[in-house]
Write an enzyme that holds these catalytic residues in place. Structure first.
Site, PDB file in Angstrom:
ATOM      1  N   ASP A 148      -8.243 -10.590 -12.000  1.00 46.18           N
ATOM      2  CA  ASP A 148      -8.206 -11.870 -11.279  1.00 46.18           C
ATOM      3  C   ASP A 148      -8.766 -11.700  -9.863  1.00 46.18           C
ATOM      4  O   ASP A 148      -8.895 -12.679  -9.128  1.00 46.18           O
ATOM      5  CB  ASP A 148      -6.806 -12.501 -11.296  1.00 46.18           C
ATOM      6  CG  ASP A 148      -5.750 -11.641 -10.647  1.00 46.18           C
ATOM      7  OD1 ASP A 148      -6.049 -10.496 -10.247  1.00 46.18           O
ATOM      8  OD2 ASP A 148      -4.593 -12.116 -10.538  1.00 46.18           O
ATOM      9  N   SER A 149      -9.167 -10.466  -9.502  1.00 51.34           N
ATOM     10  CA  SER A 149      -9.928 -10.259  -8.266  1.00 51.34           C
ATOM     11  C   SER A 149     -11.222 -11.065  -8.308  1.00 51.34           C
ATOM     12  O   SER A 149     -11.857 -11.282  -7.276  1.00 51.34           O
ATOM     13  CB  SER A 149     -10.244  -8.774  -8.062  1.00 51.34           C
ATOM     14  OG  SER A 149     -10.852  -8.240  -9.230  1.00 51.34           O
ATOM     15  N   LYS A 169      -3.025  -7.681 -18.653  1.00 50.44           N
ATOM     16  CA  LYS A 169      -2.322  -7.035 -17.536  1.00 50.44           C
ATOM     17  C   LYS A 169      -1.574  -8.110 -16.750  1.00 50.44           C
ATOM     18  O   LYS A 169      -2.070  -9.236 -16.612  1.00 50.44           O
ATOM     19  CB  LYS A 169      -3.331  -6.301 -16.640  1.00 50.44           C
ATOM     20  CG  LYS A 169      -2.699  -5.685 -15.390  1.00 50.44           C
ATOM     21  CD  LYS A 169      -3.649  -4.727 -14.698  1.00 50.44           C
ATOM     22  CE  LYS A 169      -4.638  -5.389 -13.769  1.00 50.44           C
ATOM     23  NZ  LYS A 169      -4.059  -6.213 -12.686  1.00 50.44           N
ATOM     24  N   GLU A 188       1.349  -8.500 -13.216  1.00 45.78           N
ATOM     25  CA  GLU A 188       1.914  -7.795 -12.058  1.00 45.78           C
ATOM     26  C   GLU A 188       3.437  -7.856 -12.054  1.00 45.78           C
ATOM     27  O   GLU A 188       4.013  -8.939 -12.208  1.00 45.78           O
ATOM     28  CB  GLU A 188       1.383  -8.436 -10.770  1.00 45.78           C
ATOM     29  CG  GLU A 188      -0.125  -8.320 -10.636  1.00 45.78           C
ATOM     30  CD  GLU A 188      -0.657  -8.966  -9.350  1.00 45.78           C
ATOM     31  OE1 GLU A 188       0.152  -9.414  -8.507  1.00 45.78           O
ATOM     32  OE2 GLU A 188      -1.889  -9.032  -9.214  1.00 45.78           O
ATOM     33  N   GLU A 247      -1.292   0.122  -7.422  1.00 41.21           N
ATOM     34  CA  GLU A 247      -2.166  -0.342  -6.333  1.00 41.21           C
ATOM     35  C   GLU A 247      -1.494  -0.095  -4.980  1.00 41.21           C
ATOM     36  O   GLU A 247      -0.348  -0.513  -4.752  1.00 41.21           O
ATOM     37  CB  GLU A 247      -2.476  -1.842  -6.504  1.00 41.21           C
ATOM     38  CG  GLU A 247      -3.428  -2.350  -5.421  1.00 41.21           C
ATOM     39  CD  GLU A 247      -4.219  -3.585  -5.811  1.00 41.21           C
ATOM     40  OE1 GLU A 247      -3.992  -4.138  -6.903  1.00 41.21           O
ATOM     41  OE2 GLU A 247      -5.085  -3.983  -4.999  1.00 41.21           O
TER      42      GLU A 247
HETATM   43  O1  KIV Z   1      -7.647  -8.022 -10.247  1.00 42.91           O
HETATM   44  C1  KIV Z   1      -8.093  -6.862 -10.334  1.00 42.91           C
HETATM   45  O2  KIV Z   1      -9.297  -6.641 -10.317  1.00 42.91           O
HETATM   46  C2  KIV Z   1      -7.136  -5.788 -10.463  1.00 42.91           C
HETATM   47  C3  KIV Z   1      -7.630  -4.382 -10.349  1.00 42.91           C
HETATM   48  C4  KIV Z   1      -8.311  -4.094  -9.103  1.00 42.91           C
HETATM   49  C5  KIV Z   1      -6.577  -3.396 -10.633  1.00 42.91           C
HETATM   50  O3  KIV Z   1      -5.993  -6.034 -10.674  1.00 42.91           O
END
Ligand code: KIV
Length: 255
Positions: A46-47, A113, A115, A182
């Site tokens: 989500d980055s 994934k 958090e 992280e």
């Molecule tokens: O959102 C993302 O790209 C991430 C990674 C950098 C671990 O969670």
């Protein structure tokens, strides 16, 4: 990499002692290029909210946006294992978590994934019970940036240290196949990596994790307006783009 990477293969890399290379990919060409470069683990993170969509942080990213980008990356049909992030507020309840994880899988994700640790354990257990491979994410949690007031290193205080160890054990015991750490202090990241069976994938957490992940735009210098302190870019794609444009304009005689 000539054959499809599986979750079991990623886990086996930890026992073999090799480092797991992981990068973010948000679209077809990047997923294909990174796959051809031999990266075994790709994440539609989500980055993408910041480095692709121009949001100030990841809390603005929607499920529809994640599905769109997972679909694009999945069209590359990578040998790499390809996962997608469950975005902000998409896994607040167990039922939301399972419904949205299934949507990412339908879009082409091979794992999801999310958090958090103990606080999302019921969601994690339900996702895994639904047959969807799950990757944890502990330490600095970007989706909590608004409540935390910034991106802070985790593990310095004893209470944080204990919570991180307990959360990592809980996720690994629940069946998470890997855990992103992280901005965890390097000694704590090392301790977690030595304690749990699931591979740890570090980002800004020192050299002793079982693998490392970076936002590809940071590695390649493609988002020059901000580079995290722990990243040493290996290319300057932003400058390359500007210089290609300058050469092209000069060739056509543009003013
Ligand atoms: O959102 C993302 O790209 C991430 C990674 C950098 C671990 O969670």
């Amino acid at each position: 990499m000539n054959s499809k990477v599986t979750v079991a293969e990623i886990c086996a890399m930890k026992s073999r002692g090799g480092k797991i290379a992981a990068l973010t990919a948000y679209d077809f060409p990047m997923a294909k290029l990174l796959d051809e470069a031999g990266v075994p683990l790709l994440l539609v993170g989500d980055s993408l909210g910041m480095v692709v969509l121009g949001y100030p942080d990841t809390t603005h990213v929607t499920m529809a946006e994640m599905e769109h980008h997972v679909r694009a990356a999945a069209r590359a049909k990578t040998n790499a294992l390809l996962g997608g992030d469950l975005p902000f507020k998409s896994y607040e309840t167990v039922s939301d978590a399972v419904v949205n994880a299934k949507k990412l899988v339908a879009a082409g994700a091979e794992f999801v994934k999310a958090e958090g640790g103990a606080e999302i354990l019921p969601q994690v257990q339900a996702i895994i019970a639904a047959g969807i491979p799950f990757c944890g994410h502990l330490g600095m949690l970007p989706q909590h940036v608004l409540e935390e007031g910034g991106y802070k290193i985790k593990g310095k205080q004893e209470a944080e240290h204990h919570k991180l160890i307990n959360d990592a054990k809980a996720l690994s015991d629940a069946g998470a196949f890997a855990i992103v750490l992280e901005l965890v202090t390097p000694p704590v990241a090392k301790e977690i990596s030595e304690t749990i069976s699931a591979p740890t994938i570090g980002i800004g957490s020192g050299p002793d994790c079982d693998g490392q992940i970076l936002v590809t735009h940071d590695l390649t210098g493609s988002f020059p307006w901000f580079t995290p302190r722990f990243v040493k870019p290996k290319a300057n794609c932003a400058a390359e783009i500007k210089s290609a444009v300058a050469v092209w304009k000069a060739e056509m005689g543009a003013r």
